[in-house]
Design a protein around this motif. Structure first.
Motif, PDB file in Angstrom:
ATOM      1  N   ASN A 200       0.825  -1.209   0.000  1.00 18.75           N
ATOM      2  CA  ASN A 200       0.000   0.000   0.000  1.00 18.75           C
ATOM      3  C   ASN A 200       0.856   1.255   0.000  1.00 18.75           C
ATOM      4  OD1 ASN A 200       1.063  -0.146   2.533  1.00 18.75           O
ATOM      5  ND2 ASN A 200      -0.861   0.214   3.632  1.00 18.75           N
ATOM      6  N   ASP A 201       2.117   1.091  -0.398  1.00 19.10           N
ATOM      7  CA  ASP A 201       3.046   2.225  -0.377  1.00 19.10           C
ATOM      8  C   ASP A 201       3.657   2.508  -1.753  1.00 19.10           C
ATOM      9  OD1 ASP A 201       4.518  -0.109  -0.491  1.00 19.10           O
ATOM     10  OD2 ASP A 201       6.114   0.606   0.836  1.00 19.10           O
ATOM     11  N   LEU A 202       3.013   1.996  -2.804  1.00 20.94           N
ATOM     12  CA  LEU A 202       3.540   2.220  -4.151  1.00 20.94           C
ATOM     13  C   LEU A 202       3.072   3.546  -4.737  1.00 20.94           C
ATOM     14  CD1 LEU A 202       3.124  -1.367  -5.658  1.00 20.94           C
ATOM     15  CD2 LEU A 202       5.118  -0.362  -4.530  1.00 20.94           C
ATOM     16  N   GLY A 203       1.894   3.976  -4.327  1.00 15.64           N
ATOM     17  CA  GLY A 203       1.364   5.250  -4.792  1.00 15.64           C
ATOM     18  C   GLY A 203       1.651   6.366  -3.815  1.00 15.64           C
ATOM     19  N   GLU A 210      -2.765  11.570 -10.072  1.00 15.27           N
ATOM     20  CA  GLU A 210      -2.003  10.801 -11.053  1.00 15.27           C
ATOM     21  C   GLU A 210      -0.982   9.880 -10.380  1.00 15.27           C
ATOM     22  OE1 GLU A 210       0.233  14.738 -10.552  1.00 15.27           O
ATOM     23  OE2 GLU A 210      -1.823  13.976 -10.502  1.00 15.27           O
ATOM     24  N   HIS A 211      -0.739  10.096  -9.092  1.00  9.69           N
ATOM     25  CA  HIS A 211       0.208   9.242  -8.369  1.00  9.69           C
ATOM     26  C   HIS A 211      -0.494   8.201  -7.490  1.00  9.69           C
ATOM     27  CE1 HIS A 211       4.013  11.200  -9.412  1.00  9.69           C
ATOM     28  NE2 HIS A 211       3.331  12.343  -9.401  1.00  9.69           N
ATOM     29  N   LEU A 552      12.104   2.172  -7.585  1.00  3.65           N
ATOM     30  CA  LEU A 552      12.029   1.350  -8.798  1.00  3.65           C
ATOM     31  C   LEU A 552      10.600   1.042  -9.219  1.00  3.65           C
ATOM     32  CD1 LEU A 552      14.054  -0.084 -10.726  1.00  3.65           C
ATOM     33  CD2 LEU A 552      13.705  -2.152  -9.381  1.00  3.65           C
ATOM     34  N   ILE A 553       9.779   0.527  -8.294  1.00  9.97           N
ATOM     35  CA  ILE A 553       8.442   0.063  -8.665  1.00  9.97           C
ATOM     36  C   ILE A 553       7.336   0.997  -8.180  1.00  9.97           C
ATOM     37  CG2 ILE A 553       9.193  -2.348  -8.681  1.00  9.97           C
ATOM     38  CD1 ILE A 553       7.826  -2.717  -5.977  1.00  9.97           C
ATOM     39  N   ASN A 554       7.692   2.125  -7.620  1.00  9.41           N
ATOM     40  CA  ASN A 554       6.711   3.075  -7.099  1.00  9.41           C
ATOM     41  C   ASN A 554       6.174   3.951  -8.223  1.00  9.41           C
ATOM     42  OD1 ASN A 554       9.421   4.090  -7.235  1.00  9.41           O
ATOM     43  ND2 ASN A 554       8.703   5.946  -6.239  1.00  9.41           N
ATOM     44  N   SER A 555       5.142   4.738  -7.905  1.00 13.41           N
ATOM     45  CA  SER A 555       4.590   5.664  -8.901  1.00 13.41           C
ATOM     46  C   SER A 555       5.674   6.667  -9.294  1.00 13.41           C
ATOM     47  CB  SER A 555       3.374   6.403  -8.330  1.00 13.41           C
ATOM     48  OG  SER A 555       3.744   7.235  -7.249  1.00 13.41           O
ATOM     49  N   GLY A 556       5.851   6.825 -10.594  1.00 18.46           N
ATOM     50  CA  GLY A 556       6.902   7.710 -11.080  1.00 18.46           C
ATOM     51  C   GLY A 556       8.291   7.129 -10.978  1.00 18.46           C
TER      52      GLY A 556
END
Length: 849
Positions: A200-203, A210-211, A552-556
């Protein structure tokens, strides 16, 4: 008389002192020891501010329900030395204990020091005991004012729960309970707590809509393995999402024992920065300015790898970097980069400038490249999707390319293969395809020739508007058809690159292993033999995964900027996690499922490869057999029967927690093993070690060799394959090469992707490899040491056979047109090869990059 009286009094006094000393010596004995602490830059050693108490494992104290406890002994006489470049401080220990104290089995350390320190090991000499008692600690010790409790360590002797000495039973239970936490509060650096959480911490919804990203895990629509919990507060815009820092977060919480060493972390970060700076200094005015222009020629791309540059980190870069990382880390990075030449070799794929365009090389990389686990035998023609919709590829498209065989004959001989990137992509094409990105879902059919090389015979590209639209491309040697064929191959490579990075690399190694690590720490005592077996295969993984979630795998993050799947990248990996089955991850099971091998109980590993010249399969099977032999030998020393596995309460809780908590979104059908027998345990452990070592090595360390030259493995395309009668087709006809280059990633996307490939492919200086342990005293069990030595010897024999295969000219897939020898599963136990740099050589024990 007075002199005689004085002499008599002194004599009596001396006799009394001597008697007292004799009395004390009969009541106490001395245990001596040494403690090694790794010295960290900027942090002093603890010295006398740290003290240790010993717990006996042979003498039980009924008042505490634990072993007898010694008096405290302070660390004394510290002496510094260096070992393999690491600064170590060795202190002396001396314990006065009662003669019946027995044998130490554990100790607690209390630190009143102002800093944390890294405790490497302790060794104790006990009077009349034949062996030195070793404690392989390898853990951070924090000031007790922060932790509120002393830190406990057990000796290197392993016990099943039912065989634990009475004096250690309560300590064993309390230690496990302390590691589990209560699921509340934000975790601090010094907390040794292992808890689960969703992704739950990727965005970062507080940064803007948009993020925002879906939460992965816990729902039927977005299943996912669990990660380690940090307990950061929720975001303001979405309370179900974890809040994010305003700048790049390189200090995300992981339990201290999972943290990379300071040396490795600074090395990792400095390598990352230097890789990016190397490419971007000549190309841009700002480190983060995106250049959306494309290259005008292949020579221009090749020029990016000039080895003549030697530039220090420029001031403007340092200023940007200083705002992103903590001061302490910034100092380490600038020190590491000072005077360091920014030289990068040509990717190996460019040893022959045009080999990457060759159809044979295109097929060979499916067997010996960085993603060799997708290709499979086609069992039904024409191919069809899961809902039964048939492909547009017809028999007439390919029969003339089957070296004189009919399609029926080729299918009957299992010589038609498919690289299938269709079903999982189709539902996402509308989201993926924007004004700037063009993606297809692809199917590629290949024919296995008599020399075991794969010849691509058809590529189908599918797009999705209101209905699925399919186009089929066929190989051609020249003209417009050949140019269109190259465009089709590029789009296949885009699909394969995304699947490789998101699924085979991230999901099927990094992500799926993290719940195993958490469950092992929570349910298997460090005294448990299986904990000791698995421990080196978990080194640094949680920390690397945490860094990946930050950059690496997060938003942006880097993957969203470089992969065709963009913002839906992690959502796509969630969809494919639905098909993940643990019992299919073992190499034999995987090969059989893809029909790349057949069941054969008379063959080593129980299977027979469909054809010999499958480098990943051939080398992998030998590594698999060596691992399984070692695991079998190890487990058989501790488990005599199936009942001994069933009655092991810690193993049963471990297996239950992995399935029901760590991978809670998967059903029972995903596991295969019930953990009711010794073969179940051996197969599960072999599979887990295979994933963390050989599988990860095979999909990670060849990335620079193949993917650092984007035309060979582009990660996205900005143009579609043009259709006749369109303006795009006219543009293509005018200059096919220019159209191809304009279709590839932009300069910025290429440079960022190349930098990532360089960092991921680099072996770090403190890596520990398969068949090795960082310390020879990792176990006090002589039989285990002998079996482990045999494991190393088996791997050395595998090395010899790999080198022999690489010399055989008839095995064309081991080199191919690009002349890249297959060494991604070469163990290199003798450390002959350089471990630093872009080597693609050696199998690390763990997923540590």
């Amino acid at each position: 008389m007075e002199h005689r009286g004085l002499f008599s009094s002194l004599h009596e006094c001396l006799n009394a002192i001597e008697s007292k000393i004799t009395d004390l010596s009969t009541k106490h004995c001395i245990i001596k020891g040494k403690i090694n602490i790794i010295r960290s830059d900027g942090l002093s050693g603890p010295g006398k501010s740290a003290s240790i108490c010993l717990y006996s494992c042979t003498q039980f104290d009924p008042n505490t329900n634990k072993g007898k406890l010694s008096e405290r002994a302070c660390l004394k006489n510290g002496k510094s030395n260096k070992h393999n470049g690491t600064k170590i401080i060795t202190y002396q220990l001396k314990f006065n204990v009662e003669p019946d104290f027995g044998i130490p089995g554990a100790f607690v350390i209390n630190s009143q020091h102002k800093h944390k320190f890294f405790l490497q090991s302790v060794a104790l000499e006990v009077p009349d005991h034949p062996q030195i008692i070793h404690f392989d600690c390898n853990s951070w010790v924090y000031p007790v004012r922060k932790t509120k409790v002393d830190r406990l360590f057990f000796s290197n002797t392993s016990y099943l729960p039912s065989e634990t000495p009475k004096a250690l039973i309560q300590l064993r239970k309390e230690e496990l309970i302390s590691l589990r936490g209560d699921g509340t509060g934000e975790r601090k650096e010094w907390d040794r707590i292992y808890e689960y959480d969703y992704y739950n911490d990727l965005g970062n919804p507080d940064k803007g809509g948009e993020h925002a990203r879906p939460i992965l895990g816990g729902t039927e629509s977005h299943p996912y393995p669990r990660r380690g919990r940090t307990g950061r507060p929720p975001s303001n815009q979405d309370p179900s999402s974890e809040s994010q820092p305003e700048t790049i977060n390189l200090d995300i919480y992981v339990p201290p024992d999972e943290r990379c060493s300071p040396k490795k972390l600074s090395e990792f970060i400095s390598n990352s920065i230097l890789a990016i700076v190397h490419f971007l200094i000549p190309e841009a005015k700002s480190l983060f300015q995106q250049d959306h222009s494309s290259f005008k020629s292949f020579d221009e791309i090749r020029a990016m790898f000039s080895s003549n540059r030697s530039q220090a980190m420029e001031g403007w870069v340092a200023e940007k970097l200083k705002k992103l990382v903590p001061d302490e880390l910034f100092r380490k990075i600038t020190h590491a980069s000072k005077g360091k030449p920014m030289k990068f070799p040509l990717p190996k794929i460019l040893a022959d400038e045009f080999a990457w365009k060759d159809d044979e090389e295109f097929g060979r990389q499916m067997l010996a490249g960085v993603n060799p686990t997708v290709i499979r035998v086609l069992e039904l023609f024409p191919p069809r999707s899961k809902d039964g919709v048939e492909s547009s590829i017809k028999a007439s498209h390919i029969e003339h390319n089957l070296d004189g065989l009919t399609l029926a004959q080729a299918m009957g001989q299992w010589r038609i293969f498919i690289l299938d990137h269709h079903d999982y992509i189709m539902p996402f094409l509308k989201k993926i395809n924007t004004e700037d990105v063009c993606a297809y879902a692809t199917r590629t059919l290949l024919f296995l020739r008599n020399d075991a090389t794969l010849k691509p015979v058809a590529i189908e590209v599918s797009s999705h508007e209101d209905n699925e639209i399919n186009r089929v491309f066929l190989p051609a040697a020249k003209g417009i058809e050949a140019a269109l064929w190259q465009l089709a191959k590029a789009h296949v490579a885009v699909n394969d690159s995304g699947y490789h990075q998101l699924i085979n690399h991230w999901l099927k190694t990094h992500a799926v292993v993290e719940p195993f690590i958490i469950a092992t720490r929570r349910q298997l005592s460090v005294m448990h033999p299986i904990h000791r077996l698995l421990d080196p295969h978990f080194k640094d993984t949680m920390h690397i995964n945490a860094l990946s979630r930050s950059i690496l795998i997060n938003s942006g993050g880097i993957l969203e900027k470089t992969l065709f799947s963009g913002e839906i990248s992690m959502e796509l990996s969630s969809v494919l996690y639905k098909d993940w089955r643990f019992h299919d991850q073992g190499l034999p099971a995987d090969l059989i499922k893809r029909r790349m091998a057949l069941d054969d109980s008379e063959k080593p590993g129980g299977i027979h490869l469909l054809f010999e010249d499958y480098p990943y399969g051939a080398d992998g099977l030998e590594i698999w057999i060596a691992i399984k032999t070692w695991v079998t030998d190890f487990c058989s020393l501790f488990y005599a029967t199936d009942d001994s596995v069933k009655s092991d309460v810690e193993i049963q809780e471990w297996w239950s927690e992995i399935r029901n908590v760590g991978h809670a979104d998967k059903g029972n059908e995903s596991w295969g093993y019930q953990m009711t027998s010794l073969p179940d345990l051996i197969e599960a452990l072999t599979t887990l070690i295979w994933i963390t070592s050989a599988l990860h090595a095979s999909v990670n360390f060849g990335q620079y060799a193949y993917a650092a030259y984007p035309p060979n493995r582009p990660t996205l395309c900005h143009k579609c394959i043009p259709s006749e009668g369109t303006m795009e087709f006219a543009e293509f006809l005018q200059d096919p090469e220019k159209y191809y280059l304009g279709m590839l990633p932009t300069r910025f996307e290429m440079t960022l992707s190349i930098a990532l490939m360089e960092v991921l492919s680099r072996h770090t200086s403190d890596e520990v490899y398969l068949g090795q342990r960082p310390s020879s005293e990792w176990t006090d069990n002589v039989e285990v040491q002998q079996k482990f030595k045999k494991f190393g010897e088996n791997l050395q024999e595998v090395e010899k056979r790999i080198l022999e295969r690489n010399k055989e000219s008839r095995l064309k897939n081991r080199w191919g047109p690009a002349k890249i020898p297959y060494k991604l599963l070469y163990p290199d136990t003798s450390n002959v090869g350089s471990k630093e740099g872009i080597t693609g050589k050696g199998i690390p024990n763990s997923i540590s990059i």
